[in-house]
Design an enzyme around this catalytic site. Sequence first.
Site, PDB file in Angstrom:
ATOM      1  N   ARG A  60      14.246 -16.636   5.957  1.00  0.00           N
ATOM      2  CA  ARG A  60      14.932 -17.879   5.611  1.00  0.00           C
ATOM      3  C   ARG A  60      15.621 -17.759   4.253  1.00  0.00           C
ATOM      4  NH1 ARG A  60      11.999 -21.277   4.001  1.00  0.00           N
ATOM      5  NH2 ARG A  60      10.016 -20.183   3.912  1.00  0.00           N
ATOM      6  N   HIS A 221       2.489 -28.190   8.659  1.00  0.00           N
ATOM      7  CA  HIS A 221       2.794 -26.765   8.803  1.00  0.00           C
ATOM      8  C   HIS A 221       1.457 -26.056   8.957  1.00  0.00           C
ATOM      9  CE1 HIS A 221       4.383 -22.786   6.998  1.00  0.00           C
ATOM     10  NE2 HIS A 221       4.657 -22.843   8.280  1.00  0.00           N
TER      11      HIS A 221
END
Length: 538
Positions: A60, A221
């Site tokens: 990312r 998460h």
Amino acid sequence: MKSSMTNANTISLENYGITHANFHYQETPEQLQKATLERGMGVETSNGTLAVNTGEFTGRSPMDRFIVKDDITKDKVWWGNINIPFEKDKFDALYAKVISYLNEKELFVRDSYACADEDYKLNIRVINEYPWSNMFAYNMFLRPTEEELKEFTPEWTVINAPGFMADAELDGTRQHNFAILNFTDKIALIGGTGYTGEIKKGIFSALNFILPIYKETLPMHCSSNIGKDGDTAIFFGLSGTGKTTLSTDPNRKLIGDDEHGWTSRNTVFNFEGGCYAKVINLSEEQEPEIYGAIKPGAILENVVLDDNGNVDFADTSITQNTRVSYPIHHIDNIQQPSIGKNVKNIFFLTADAFGVLPPISKLTPSQAAYHFISGYTAKVAGTEAGVVEPVPSFSACFGAPFMPLHPAKYAEMLSKKMKESGVDVWLVNTGWTGGPYGVGTRMKLKYTRAMITAALNGDLGLYSYDKYHIHSVFGVAQPRECPGVPTSVLSPRSTWNDDEKYYATAFKLTNAFRENFKKFESYASEEIRRGGPQRYAF
């Protein structure tokens, strides 16, 4: 506009402005793998698994993630260097350029959804430039039935154009790649990067706004699994902390490996329909479930193959962030549907690069809130652009890069749920022992598994002086004994064989905790503040 379809459903992309492109709709993984190979965009391994290279970006790019600042987001999003504002007119102009680019391409379109709980389902349309990106979407999102497709209406759309390069000066981006969320138009616009993780994280970030604001649900998460007695365990942790590995347990059914919601009804549901696991140093002996999931239908990213098509999982010459995506049914032992109840244990996983945190410790409610807000771990090399070696890091809620709201919102929701459910909360160091990174060694996976199992089975017992030692620096309760783990391993200080260096390093980390927490002190109660390390370095 021409389309090829695997069922009778007819769709149009004209409402997106796509009028000239040919597109393939709902193609099977086999068809998409064939299309990838025919275009020279991937190769097959010796067992027929597709392997691709994601190009310039193998992880990312957090500094290139934006949210359109509009009437929905302006007063709710926690703006800053994590949630970077993007102007609405700039988005509209960039969107038009991306659509113009895609109109000249052969596209791959998939309808899918997120959230395994029917009451929270989010319908998603994914429009991809590359066939293997669309195959990734098949793996990672939940797959509607033929019957469901007949009445399918997308709510959110992911538009993914890896080959489109933005002009930063004209388009308002930082550089040529970008991932932008638009909550008014319900679009995730991704360009300039082939890293597939941006696709799933775009929808995850959207749900991290939608669920707490509109659905009274905590997005997390985390991974989760469920035991034979119906007890659910939750594993928080960033990439490289062992979240996927530790939740994939032959003795417990996997609910999901990365993204979940915890509802007001005290149920936990998976957002996804697949897993996206790191494969660095993967072995059949250490991680048989993940190893076995790498078969036709899976996609390996940025791995190195020998001349016979065999994967060298130890080769990090492309990146240390080598990955595999696969549909969750590639794992035999899964919970169907991906929903759990009766949360009994929460594990905060951290890869402590300093090597001073205990391998497992039990947290009080105030310590749990403090460590959740702090989210300490180490960034693992290759997981993000520019990270070439582990770096000590704090990521609020163990997922700050994906959290559009202030961490206080998520922390308050978690704290409330922990109290209501009476869970046990554990801090687990899957990082270094015997010294910091570069000196010590990584904690053995078999020891971490044994500690997790002992906590789940209740073998570590209730807190008492006979069973636990209070760490003199961090104040957490570390067990004195654990089945299957040498007693010396349970005490990080004893693994160093140098008390002076150990305490100097431990105090260095407590100062880092304290410095990081300053930005949260204005809303944190005295009880939560006391959950942090209380001793100071001089």
